[in-house]
Design a protein around this motif. Structure first.
Motif, PDB file in Angstrom:
ATOM      1  N   ALA A 292     -12.043   5.036  -6.766  1.00  0.00           N
ATOM      2  CA  ALA A 292     -11.942   4.156  -7.931  1.00  0.00           C
ATOM      3  C   ALA A 292     -10.883   4.662  -8.904  1.00  0.00           C
ATOM      4  O   ALA A 292     -10.088   3.880  -9.448  1.00  0.00           O
ATOM      5  N   TRP A 293     -10.867   5.964  -9.136  1.00  0.00           N
ATOM      6  CA  TRP A 293      -9.823   6.539 -10.007  1.00  0.00           C
ATOM      7  C   TRP A 293      -8.446   6.376  -9.387  1.00  0.00           C
ATOM      8  O   TRP A 293      -7.475   6.033 -10.077  1.00  0.00           O
ATOM      9  N   LEU A 294      -8.351   6.628  -8.092  1.00  0.00           N
ATOM     10  CA  LEU A 294      -7.063   6.525  -7.414  1.00  0.00           C
ATOM     11  C   LEU A 294      -6.487   5.124  -7.521  1.00  0.00           C
ATOM     12  O   LEU A 294      -5.290   4.943  -7.791  1.00  0.00           O
ATOM     13  N   LEU A 295      -7.329   4.113  -7.347  1.00  0.00           N
ATOM     14  CA  LEU A 295      -6.841   2.742  -7.360  1.00  0.00           C
ATOM     15  C   LEU A 295      -6.506   2.251  -8.766  1.00  0.00           C
ATOM     16  O   LEU A 295      -5.532   1.525  -8.954  1.00  0.00           O
ATOM     17  N   ASN A 296      -7.307   2.658  -9.749  1.00  0.00           N
ATOM     18  CA  ASN A 296      -7.213   2.049 -11.076  1.00  0.00           C
ATOM     19  C   ASN A 296      -6.542   2.921 -12.121  1.00  0.00           C
ATOM     20  O   ASN A 296      -6.119   2.397 -13.161  1.00  0.00           O
ATOM     21  N   ARG A 297      -6.418   4.243 -11.866  1.00  0.00           N
ATOM     22  CA  ARG A 297      -5.927   5.125 -12.918  1.00  0.00           C
ATOM     23  C   ARG A 297      -4.711   5.954 -12.530  1.00  0.00           C
ATOM     24  O   ARG A 297      -4.160   6.646 -13.386  1.00  0.00           O
ATOM     25  N   PHE A 302      -1.410   2.376  -8.381  1.00  0.00           N
ATOM     26  CA  PHE A 302      -0.620   1.216  -8.808  1.00  0.00           C
ATOM     27  C   PHE A 302       0.386   0.827  -7.731  1.00  0.00           C
ATOM     28  O   PHE A 302       0.547  -0.362  -7.413  1.00  0.00           O
ATOM     29  N   GLU A 303       1.056   1.820  -7.172  1.00  0.00           N
ATOM     30  CA  GLU A 303       2.005   1.517  -6.104  1.00  0.00           C
ATOM     31  C   GLU A 303       1.307   0.926  -4.888  1.00  0.00           C
ATOM     32  O   GLU A 303       1.820   0.002  -4.245  1.00  0.00           O
ATOM     33  N   LEU A 304       0.135   1.466  -4.587  1.00  0.00           N
ATOM     34  CA  LEU A 304      -0.629   0.973  -3.435  1.00  0.00           C
ATOM     35  C   LEU A 304      -1.008  -0.495  -3.641  1.00  0.00           C
ATOM     36  O   LEU A 304      -0.833  -1.328  -2.737  1.00  0.00           O
ATOM     37  N   ARG A 305      -1.497  -0.829  -4.818  1.00  0.00           N
ATOM     38  CA  ARG A 305      -1.883  -2.214  -5.071  1.00  0.00           C
ATOM     39  C   ARG A 305      -0.671  -3.136  -5.120  1.00  0.00           C
ATOM     40  O   ARG A 305      -0.744  -4.293  -4.699  1.00  0.00           O
ATOM     41  N   ALA A 306       0.443  -2.625  -5.625  1.00  0.00           N
ATOM     42  CA  ALA A 306       1.654  -3.437  -5.661  1.00  0.00           C
ATOM     43  C   ALA A 306       2.154  -3.737  -4.252  1.00  0.00           C
ATOM     44  O   ALA A 306       2.540  -4.875  -3.944  1.00  0.00           O
ATOM     45  N   VAL A 307       2.144  -2.746  -3.394  1.00  0.00           N
ATOM     46  CA  VAL A 307       2.561  -2.960  -2.005  1.00  0.00           C
ATOM     47  C   VAL A 307       1.601  -3.907  -1.300  1.00  0.00           C
ATOM     48  O   VAL A 307       2.018  -4.777  -0.521  1.00  0.00           O
ATOM     49  N   GLY A 308       0.313  -3.764  -1.575  1.00  0.00           N
ATOM     50  CA  GLY A 308      -0.649  -4.655  -0.947  1.00  0.00           C
ATOM     51  C   GLY A 308      -0.499  -6.088  -1.396  1.00  0.00           C
ATOM     52  O   GLY A 308      -0.732  -7.019  -0.625  1.00  0.00           O
ATOM     53  N   ALA A 309      -0.104  -6.290  -2.668  1.00  0.00           N
ATOM     54  CA  ALA A 309       0.045  -7.651  -3.179  1.00  0.00           C
ATOM     55  C   ALA A 309       1.337  -8.299  -2.692  1.00  0.00           C
ATOM     56  O   ALA A 309       1.337  -9.462  -2.277  1.00  0.00           O
TER      57      ALA A 309
END
Length: 445
Positions: A292-297, A302-309
């Motif tokens: 949870a910290w890795l994904l949100n903080r 942030f890079e992971l979620r950006a690449v996924g989106a």
């Protein structure tokens, strides 16, 4: 002059009546803006909804909690029908239901209520239990089954948030359990250090099995689904081969089983030797908090979620998509490897067998989907699956219900969770919230 053909507001609302249109205040001119701002609003005569009514309206909306609860309810209703159909004695009462309908209804209620009561008693609490151990045994079994599912569920969810579908949690957990067990019986180390080394060995095995599809995806564009499925087979056959090798196979056994893991490498039990729950569940909670910290903080999250989106937009923004793919699969492999380590370092087994990992990797996919690929949602979903597994064992023993029915319940829950539009249609939930829920599930946000 107002246009009577125009309908304002939500398309779900009916058009305004003539009486309501007559009460509508006409749109003021620009010069009357100040007067309109100070003028009191005309009352429509309708009473304001109470706090309880507002609560019920918000509760009966297609939000995540409501859809999840209703999906579980629907699955239990379908499961009740299957329980009735699978019981020949109950089914026989429906042959004369027109003559004595009470027989069919009473027998159906008896078999269904007994089955679900035993499910609860085996998973949460048995009111008839006497003694500390018997009272805590159900929740102990639930937490024991939950711990490895949290790790494999997080492995699938994390990869999904990065735009990758990790089908290889089963193989990553298998390699993790092999290396964890090998470190557990081959390395003569003191307690504490021995456990730490065994856990690190399991995590390293999962990381290696996650790195392979990650680097192939990043460098060659090879699809991760195909690679992880193939690596699952490689891991399973590697486990079957290494068990029977000299130095690994137990010299006192003729069947395919390894040497037992030393007691110094076992995860300590939380509630005494008579209850199976161990510190693996605490590690699972810590792993959930970390993800949870890795994904949100974190920047990596942030890079992971950006690449996924949107990988193309992330690449344009200067994010290394190649590096992100590799890191995501490595971290996912570490999590799955820890899940496999729980199976041999915990209380489930203390040696390698061909079935030591069971199906925790494939169940992790269902857990991730049920938890909507969010860390804390995964933890709750794993807890539900662990309860179904623990309660299903008692339901089979005491009620004679097939254990496969529990698997059917799990599948039904996932089906209803993955189809919020179906739940909305059945229970007439508000469409706007359900549409947003379906979109969030599809995107993994």
């Amino acid at each position: 002059m107002s246009n009577r053909n125009a309908v304002s507001g939500s398309p779900d609302k009916a058009p305004a009546t003539e009486a309501q249109e007559a009460r509508t205040i006409p749109t003021p001119r620009t010069g009357d803006a100040a007067a309109t701002a100070t003028a009191p609003k005309e009352s429509t005569g309708e009473p304001r909804p109470s706090l309880g009514r507002l609560f019920l309206d918000n509760l009966w909306a297609a939000n995540t909690v409501t859809v999840t609860v209703l999906a579980v309810l629907l699955a239990m209703l379908v499961g009740a029908v299957l329980i009735i159909v699978s019981d020949p004695e109950v089914l026989a009462t429906y042959g004369y239901i027109t003559a004595r309908p009470s027989d069919a209804l009473n027998s159906s209620w008896a078999v269904v209520s007994e089955a679900y009561a035993n499910l609860f008693k085996g998973a949460i609490f048995d009111p008839d239990a006497t003694g500390f151990t018997a009272a805590l045994s159900p929740i102990s079994e639930t937490l024991t089954y939950t711990a490895p599912l949290v790790f494999t569920g997080l492995a699938v969810a994390l990869a999904f948030r990065g735009g990758l579908f990790n089908i290889g949690a089963q193989g990553q957990a298998t390699i993790g359990v092999v290396l964890a067990a090998a470190a557990g019986f081959a390395l003569p180390l003191p307690p504490g250090l021995h456990l730490l080394v065994a856990l690190l060995a399991g995590a390293a095995g999962g990381a290696l099995w996650g790195f392979i599809p990650g680097i192939l995806k990043a460098r060659t564009g090879a699809h991760e689904v195909i690679n992880t499925i193939m690596l699952n087979y490689v891991a399973v056959y590697f486990l079957a081969w290494i068990i029977i090798q000299d130095g690994v196979h137990s010299p006192t056994r003729a069947d395919a089983i390894s040497k037992p893991v030393d007691a110094s490498a076992q995860l300590p039990r939380l509630l005494g030797d008579n209850l199976r729950v161990h510190t693996g569940i605490l590690l699972a909670v810590l792993a959930t908090a970390f993800v949870a910290w890795l994904l949100n903080r974190s920047t990596l999250g942030f890079e992971l979620r950006a690449v996924g989106a949107n990988p193309d937009a992330a690449r344009t923004a200067g994010i290394s998509v190649t590096k992100t793919y590799v890191l995501v699969m490595v971290i996912a492999g570490v999590l799955a490897g820890l899940g496999g380590s729980n199976m041999v370092l915990g209380s489930t087994a203390n040696a390698l067998t061909p079935q030591v990992v069971a199906q925790i990797g494939f169940d992790g996919i269902l857990v991730a989907l049920l938890g909507r690929v969010k860390p804390w949602g995964v933890l709750m979903a794993a807890l539900l699956f662990g309860a179904l597994q623990a309660g299903g064992n008692r339901m089979q023993s005491y009620s004679g219900i097939s254990l496969e029915l529990v698997t059917v319940l799990q599948a039904l829950i996932v089906i209803f969770i993955a189809a919020p539009a179906l739940v909305k249609a059945i229970f007439q939930l508000r469409a706007a919230r359900a549409a947003r829920l379906q979109t969030s599930l599809a995107k993994g946000w």
